[in-house]
Design an enzyme around this catalytic site. Structure first.
Site, PDB file in Angstrom:
ATOM      1  N   HIS A 468       3.280 -24.367  52.906  1.00 16.63           N
ATOM      2  CA  HIS A 468       2.558 -23.450  52.949  1.00 16.63           C
ATOM      3  C   HIS A 468       1.200 -23.601  53.427  1.00 16.63           C
ATOM      4  O   HIS A 468       0.242 -24.181  53.902  1.00 16.63           O
ATOM      5  CB  HIS A 468       2.021 -23.791  51.274  1.00 16.63           C
ATOM      6  CG  HIS A 468       0.746 -22.744  50.890  1.00 16.63           C
ATOM      7  ND1 HIS A 468       0.110 -21.891  51.206  1.00 16.63           N
ATOM      8  CD2 HIS A 468       0.022 -22.317  49.527  1.00 16.63           C
ATOM      9  CE1 HIS A 468      -0.863 -20.848  51.000  1.00 16.63           C
ATOM     10  NE2 HIS A 468      -0.418 -21.299  49.641  1.00 16.63           N
ATOM     11  N   ASP A 472       1.285 -18.302  54.776  1.00 15.47           N
ATOM     12  CA  ASP A 472       0.003 -17.984  54.355  1.00 15.47           C
ATOM     13  C   ASP A 472       1.015 -17.538  53.378  1.00 15.47           C
ATOM     14  O   ASP A 472       1.828 -16.725  53.366  1.00 15.47           O
ATOM     15  CB  ASP A 472      -1.420 -17.580  54.615  1.00 15.47           C
ATOM     16  CG  ASP A 472      -1.217 -16.525  55.505  1.00 15.47           C
ATOM     17  OD1 ASP A 472      -0.798 -15.640  55.232  1.00 15.47           O
ATOM     18  OD2 ASP A 472      -1.903 -16.656  56.340  1.00 15.47           O
TER      19      ASP A 472
END
Length: 498
Positions: A468, A472
């Protein structure tokens, strides 16, 4: 009498000169002792011949004892575990004979001899830790053979050249003629990446050409290669099948016996070694990655029908076709549209490297533990070629022969946990990769079709994990949708195949 003595002395002096040249004896061992001369050189022709033969036999049987050291096997490995000895003290070995199998935290490696001679000493027991640059065995070489003395300096990966190594990564022989080595060098091909088809795994010219054709897409004359044919059944098998009545079913193989658990009633402590040690290191590094999870289901009904049509064709060409080659190829096509999923992030989190090659790994459950070999350059391979490579990797994995070339260099990973069981999972990213997918088992479940009718559908769940820090949720979702589209409509893959 004097002439005979002078002749005997010339013979003895010549023998001393030869022995000195061969470095079998030190010069100070042979001192001139006047008191022994009358006993050593009597005027007896039979004794002269016998003495000469005795000395000649000694020079053949004795030779220098060489310490055969464990050379650098790359990847920064400084120690290995000795898993098995193929020789014992007193055994005679020749060049390229296997001496032992060692296991690092990355691969199993077979060490081969570079000398002809006799094993005089083994420095380690089985399961002991051997250090790079330290002796593995002592070999008494034959006096007539040329001995290349090893230096105490351990070669670094940049110094070591593939064509000079006497170590073979299991499953990848590095035996080849000088002409083949020159051909590989001219085309910048590492011999460790080529599978030899010659005797004892020797790499042939055809193997280099075949490898080169796969890498560059060049068209090679078909006369250089042998066609892949399914071996005919043995005559005894054919006769037995003909003799069996039509109503008699074929004998069903009993399932493999499950070993009974052994309860000792005692706590056992053992050190972490090999692949288990590597797993601890990798998973500890993975804890630093913030994982983002995403799950979905895929309708594989059309793919199931397509595979059923192609399965017999692939089997006739000697390849077992599973669903995994389609999953891998679909992932590669998706990575072309979302290259950030095929990238890596440096330790300082300052730079992203986009990988040109799609080296897609397959998490594999083996007797040695969890291993993740990868299929190299999937973007250049067809579904059939991916199936071929998967068959090879599965064979090596089942026999514990996966090497460094198969286990390193991965850029993206799929874990087929559904082959064992389960639907959803939470896969852990393998650094330095940034994404991984876990595939659940295929289930036949009721679903509504476009007309609102309930139909049988082959449903598989997929679970994605992404880094992350650079990926995204929207990117992961779009990639998953594209991958899903290729599998639910496999004909669409044909439009994007190169």
């Amino acid at each position: 009498m004097a002439a005979v003595t002078r002749g005997s002395f010339r013979v003895f002096r010549e023998l001393l000169r030869q022995q000195y040249r061969r470095r079998c004896f030190r010069p100070q061992t042979f001192r001139c002792d006047r008191t022994l001369q009358p006993l050593a050189f009597r005027c007896d022709r039979h004794l002269q011949v016998f003495s000469s033969r005795m000395l000649h036999t000694t020079t053949v049987s004795l030779g220098p004892i060489v310490q055969f050291k464990l050379s650098d096997i790359g990847e920064g490995i400084m120690e290995v575990t000795v898993k098995e000895w193929y020789v014992k003290e007193g055994d005679k070995v020749s060049q390229f004979d296997s001496i032992c199998e060692v296991q690092s935290d990355k691969a199993s490696v077979t060490i081969t001899s570079r000398y002809d001679g006799v094993i005089k000493k083994l420095y380690y027991d089985v399961d002991a830790t051997a250090l790079v640059g330290k002796p593995l065995v002592d070999i008494e070489t034959e006096s007539g053979s040329e001995v290349i003395q090893e230096e105490d300096v351990v070669e670094t990966p940049a110094m070591a050249r593939e064509e000079h190594t006497h170590q073979e990564i299991k499953g990848h022989k590095t035996q080849a003629t000088p002409a083949v080595r020159r051909l590989a060098m001219e085309n910048n091909i590492k011999l460790s990446e080529v599978v030899g088809t010659g005797k004892d795994g020797r790499i042939l010219k055809e193997d280099i050409l075949n490898f080169l054709a796969k890498q560059t897409g060049a068209i090679i004359p078909p006369t250089l290669f042998q066609e892949i044919q399914t071996p005919p059944p043995a005559p005894a098998t054919v006769a037995a099948a003909a003799a069996r009545p039509a109503s008699t079913p074929a004998a069903i193989k009993p399932p493999p016996a499950t070993p009974k658990p052994v309860f000792t009633g005692k706590d056992v402590t053992e050190p972490l070694k090999g692949f288990h040690k590597a797993m601890v290191k990798t998973m500890t590094a993975a804890l630093k990655i913030p994982h983002f999870g995403y799950c979905d289901e895929v309708d594989l009904s059309r793919l199931v029908a397509l595979r059923a049509e192609l399965k017999s064709t692939a089997a006739a060409r000697g390849v077992k076709l599973s669903y995994m080659p389609f999953f891998i190829k679909a992932a590669s096509l998706g990575l072309l549209h979302f290259p950030i999923l095929n990238s890596s992030l440096d330790e300082g989190c300052q730079n992203i490297t986009y990988k040109a090659s799609h080296n897609i790994g397959l998490a594999m459950d083996t007797a040695q533990g969890l291993l993740v070999p990868n299929v190299k350059n999937v973007q250049l391979l067809s579904v059939f070629e991916i199936a071929q490579e998967l068959n090879r990797l599965q064979t090596l994995g089942a026999s514990g022969q996966l090497g460094t070339s198969e286990l390193s260099g991965g850029t993206f990973t799929l874990s087929n946990i559904g082959s064992i069981g389960g639907t959803y999972a939470k896969p852990v990213i393998l650094p330095p990769e940034v994404a991984i997918g876990a595939l659940g088992k295929v289930q036949v479940l009721p679903r509504f079709d476009a007309g609102g009718q309930v139909v049988r559908a082959h449903i598989m769940n997929v679970s994605w994990s992404a880094d992350h820090r650079i990926i995204d949720g929207a990117t992961m979702c779009r990639f998953s949708n594209l991958w899903k589209e290729y599998l639910e409509n496999p004909a669409a893959m044909v439009l994007d195949l190169k």
